[in-house]
Enzyme design. Structure first.
Site, short mmCIF file in Angstrom:
data_model
loop_
_atom_site.label_atom_id
_atom_site.label_comp_id
_atom_site.label_asym_id
_atom_site.label_seq_id
_atom_site.Cartn_x
_atom_site.Cartn_y
_atom_site.Cartn_z
N ASP A 12 0.80 -1.12 -0.16
CA ASP A 12 0.01 0.02 0.14
C ASP A 12 1.12 1.12 -0.05
OD1 ASP A 12 -2.88 1.07 0.44
OD2 ASP A 12 -1.73 2.21 2.11
N GLU A 14 0.89 5.89 0.53
CA GLU A 14 0.20 6.71 0.92
C GLU A 14 0.79 7.99 0.15
OE1 GLU A 14 -2.45 6.64 2.67
OE2 GLU A 14 -2.17 4.78 3.13
N HIS A 154 -5.42 3.83 6.53
CA HIS A 154 -4.87 4.94 5.63
C HIS A 154 -3.28 5.18 6.10
CE1 HIS A 154 -8.59 5.24 3.43
NE2 HIS A 154 -9.28 5.73 4.62
N ASP A 159 -2.32 -0.56 6.30
CA ASP A 159 -3.36 -1.06 5.18
C ASP A 159 -2.77 -2.34 4.41
OD1 ASP A 159 -5.00 1.01 5.87
OD2 ASP A 159 -4.82 2.17 4.18
#
Length: 173
Positions: A12, A14, A154, A159
């Site tokens: 994941d 961000e 998040h 995540d």
């Protein structure tokens, strides 16, 4: 779907914004390596890409510009990331989003991402068509008996861990 003897890397990212074509960049990456149905290793890093985090992105991921001060640069993080993932199949929730950012970041450094990838968002739409939505938390609440304690949604590693958990459950179906 597939056997648990396969190797998968669940990841994941961000970001500073929502579209790499508009200059948004990766500011955090979290990666979980699964083999034989078990998490065997993890990789995570904040990334100081030299670009300010938009207010919208800060509302989503809670990562501030101050948090990125002194963190490693993309040039430091992504070669290690590529070594970590090797030729494994990548798995992400909403993979098109994450893969587009990865390809952008890697191309800036002269690398090409050639790994196959799978998307738990698309898979959940197929195997759970009646869910209200297919957000990561919705799918996790539906498929898992218990959610992890102290989960920070998040944030990249949490995540990725949650996606790994739902991925392993999906592989049992």
């Amino acid at each position: 779907m597939s056997s648990n003897s396969d190797k998968y890397v669940i990841f994941d990212v961000e970001t500073t914004g929502f579209n790499p074509q508009h200059g948004a960049r990766i500011i955090e990456i979290g990666v979980v390596h699964i083999e034989n149905g078990n998490i065997i290793s993890e990789f995570k890093s904040l990334i100081n890409c030299g670009k300010a985090v938009s207010k919208q992105a800060q509302k989503v991921n809670g990562i501030t510009n101050e948090m990125l001060s002194g963190e490693p640069t993309p040039e430091e993080v992504f070669p290690d990331f590529l070594k970590f993932i090797s030729k494994s199949t990548l798995v992400a929730h909403n993979a098109v989003f994450d893969i587009s950012f990865l390809r952008y970041e890697l191309s800036r450094l002269g690398f090409v991402l050639s790994n196959d990838y799978l998307c738990t968002l698309n898979i959940s739409r197929k195997i759970f068509p009646d869910l209200e939505n297919h957000k990561l938390l919705t799918v996790a609440k539906h498929i898992l008996v218990n959610l992890p304690k102290n989960l920070h949604l998040h944030r990249a590693l949490d995540d990725a861990r949650l996606t790994a958990m739902i991925w392993m459950e999906m592989m049992q179906r």
